[in-house]
Write an enzyme that holds these catalytic residues in place. Structure first.
Site, PDB file in Angstrom:
ATOM      1  N   HIS A 105      -2.172  -7.206  12.522  1.00  0.00           N
ATOM      2  CA  HIS A 105      -2.734  -6.923  11.183  1.00  0.00           C
ATOM      3  C   HIS A 105      -1.661  -7.279  10.158  1.00  0.00           C
ATOM      4  O   HIS A 105      -0.678  -6.563   9.990  1.00  0.00           O
ATOM      5  CB  HIS A 105      -3.113  -5.439  11.057  1.00  0.00           C
ATOM      6  N   HIS A 128      -0.828  -9.260   6.153  1.00  0.00           N
ATOM      7  CA  HIS A 128      -1.219  -9.923   4.898  1.00  0.00           C
ATOM      8  C   HIS A 128      -0.146 -10.955   4.542  1.00  0.00           C
ATOM      9  O   HIS A 128       1.021 -10.611   4.399  1.00  0.00           O
ATOM     10  CB  HIS A 128      -1.342  -8.900   3.766  1.00  0.00           C
ATOM     11  N   LYS A 172     -13.484  -9.026   9.556  1.00  0.00           N
ATOM     12  CA  LYS A 172     -12.932  -7.797   8.997  1.00  0.00           C
ATOM     13  C   LYS A 172     -13.908  -7.140   8.034  1.00  0.00           C
ATOM     14  O   LYS A 172     -14.430  -7.785   7.117  1.00  0.00           O
ATOM     15  CB  LYS A 172     -11.625  -8.132   8.250  1.00  0.00           C
ATOM     16  N   HIS A 192     -11.638  -1.566   8.258  1.00  0.00           N
ATOM     17  CA  HIS A 192     -10.881  -0.711   7.341  1.00  0.00           C
ATOM     18  C   HIS A 192     -11.663   0.602   7.278  1.00  0.00           C
ATOM     19  O   HIS A 192     -12.703   0.675   6.629  1.00  0.00           O
ATOM     20  CB  HIS A 192     -10.750  -1.347   5.952  1.00  0.00           C
ATOM     21  N   HIS A 212      -5.103   0.077  11.066  1.00  0.00           N
ATOM     22  CA  HIS A 212      -4.114   0.975  10.438  1.00  0.00           C
ATOM     23  C   HIS A 212      -4.520   2.451  10.471  1.00  0.00           C
ATOM     24  O   HIS A 212      -4.754   3.075   9.448  1.00  0.00           O
ATOM     25  CB  HIS A 212      -3.761   0.526   9.015  1.00  0.00           C
ATOM     26  N   ASP A 236       0.483  -4.267   9.066  1.00  0.00           N
ATOM     27  CA  ASP A 236      -0.148  -4.176   7.747  1.00  0.00           C
ATOM     28  C   ASP A 236       0.873  -4.493   6.655  1.00  0.00           C
ATOM     29  O   ASP A 236       0.803  -3.943   5.555  1.00  0.00           O
ATOM     30  CB  ASP A 236      -0.801  -2.804   7.510  1.00  0.00           C
TER      31      ASP A 236
HETATM   32  O1  DOR Z   1      -1.949  -0.933   1.442  1.00  0.00           O
HETATM   33  C1  DOR Z   1      -2.728  -1.848   1.620  1.00  0.00           C
HETATM   34  N1  DOR Z   1      -2.504  -3.079   1.130  1.00  0.00           N
HETATM   35  N2  DOR Z   1      -3.869  -1.608   2.294  1.00  0.00           N
HETATM   36  C2  DOR Z   1      -4.834  -2.526   2.399  1.00  0.00           C
HETATM   37  O2  DOR Z   1      -5.839  -2.232   3.008  1.00  0.00           O
HETATM   38  C3  DOR Z   1      -4.706  -3.841   1.728  1.00  0.00           C
HETATM   39  C4  DOR Z   1      -3.298  -4.186   1.524  1.00  0.00           C
HETATM   40  C5  DOR Z   1      -3.100  -5.347   0.566  1.00  0.00           C
HETATM   41  O3  DOR Z   1      -3.785  -6.357   0.713  1.00  0.00           O
HETATM   42  O4  DOR Z   1      -2.220  -5.261  -0.285  1.00  0.00           O
HETATM   43 ZN    ZN Z   2      -4.223  -4.441   5.648  1.00  0.00          ZN
END
Ligand code: DOR
Ligand code: ZN
Length: 350
Positions: A14, A16, A100, A137, A175, A248
């Site tokens: 997971h 970003h 997702k 989520h 998460h 995450d």
């Molecule tokens: O803290 C987070 N940041 N939770 C999420 O679900 C998305 C992520 C983000 O894309 O910044």
């Molecule tokens: Zn995330």
């Protein structure tokens, strides 16, 4: 005391990565320590179709340093208009690994997400049939549900009905932040698994709220009270095959977190493996780090464990926090675990 540990190369289930300049700056922190990553699709605009995912994958591959061996696994952002045929084709062709669910309004760039879950049931039926993982989520968005209860309420109101309707759907509860979530996953068969982040193993909600508001500890789902952190640590370090690492890691420029309406996300991937070794040592479960970071994830996704290895070493002196990431638009702060970290990644052998 154990001073060295060798594990199969980890994956991040997971992550970003964003796009543009931020992608080029943050990606090397992932690709040097992880051989694969499940890349979240909540860009602006989101990654909705298989073609979007292929374009984004090409951008990531072009930004990967030549000396790293890294495969981005692509994920589609589910909307009420998602085409089941596109999902099926993308998965069977090997272009996308998962879909997702962002409940609309739950988090960063979730506005295009799902309002009415029953509208996506036809897509879930196809995913169940082809064995494609559904990444969730797991928070309700109703304004009258307390933010600290949103995960537990999601299980009762949304997840249990989905599970009942689709008993063979592969679901990853992303998460996980609560004991309720841990207990739920443990109550399920092996069609349900969960990712756990690095930071939720280290911080509870005090990190975010004590001594002034601490925006660099704000993420979604928010860190909960201590009993939940302890349940997550027990699950992650137990070796149970249903729990695996999803950092995450979510980079944001510091000025957007340090604002009157600061955004959610913690950039932890630069020091995740070192922090995890410290956590597993504290729990006297160092031998289970490989299961959590390198084995349980590929098993759930039906992929081979990486053949390369990572060596982690322990030194007597604690290591300094890595420097902030600099971009033309501002800096990205690295997760500070607020504890001494004696471990570091000392070698990678592909
Ligand atoms: O803290 C987070 N940041 N939770 C999420 O679900 C998305 C992520 C983000 O894309 O910044
Ligand atoms: Zn995330």
């Amino acid at each position: 005391m154990q001073n060295q540990l060798t594990i199969a190369m980890p994956d991040d289930w997971h992550l970003h990565l964003r796009n543009g300049e931020v992608l080029t700056k943050v990606l090397p922190y992932t690709s040097r320590h992880f051989q694969r990553a499940i890349v979240m699709p909540n860009l602006q605009p989101p990654v909705i179709t298989t073609q979007d995912a292929k374009n984004y994958q090409a951008e990531i591959c072009a930004a990967t340093p030549a000396e790293h061996k890294f495969t981005p696994l692509m994920v589609l952002y589910l909307t009420e208009g998602t085409s089941a045929a596109d999902v099926k084709q993308g998965f069977l062709a090997g272009d996308v690994a998962a879909v997702k669910l962002y409940p609309a309004g739950a988090t960063t760039n979730s506005d295009a997400g799902v309002k009415d879950l029953e509208k996506i049931y036809p897509v879930l039926a196809v995913m169940e049939e082809i064995g494609m993982p559904f990444l969730v989520h797991g928070e309700v968005v109703d304004s009258n549900v307390d933010i600290f209860d949103r995960e537990a309420v999601f299980i009762d109101q949304k997840l249990i009905p989905i599970r009942r309707q689709f008993p063979n759907l592969k679901i990853v509860f992303e998460h996980l932040t609560t004991k309720d979530g841990v207990d739920y996953v443990r109550s399920c068969d092996s069609h349900t698994a969960a990712t756990i982040t690095t930071h939720h193993l280290v911080i509870n909600r005090n990190a975010m709220l004590v001594g002034g508001i601490q925006p660099h500890y704000y993420c979604l789902p928010v860190a909960k009270r201590e009993l939940h952190r302890l349940a997550l640590r027990e699950a992650a370090t137990s070796g149970d095959h249903r729990f695996f690492l999803g950092t995450d890691s979510a980079p944001h420029l510091a000025q957007f977190k340090e604002s009157a309406c600061g955004c959610a996300g913690i950039f932890n991937v630069a020091n995740s493996m070192a922090i995890l070794a410290q956590v597993f040592e504290q729990e006297r479960q160092l031998d289970n780090l490989e299961k959590f970071a390198s084995i349980n994830g590929p098993e759930f996704y039906n992929l081979a464990v990486n053949s390369g290895t990572m060596v982690l070493s322990r030194s007597d002196t604690a290591l300094a926090l890595p420097a902030d990431v600099k971009t033309a638009a501002g800096n990205i702060k690295i997760f500070d675990p607020q504890m001494p970290v004696h471990w570091q990644v000392s070698a990678i052998n592909y």
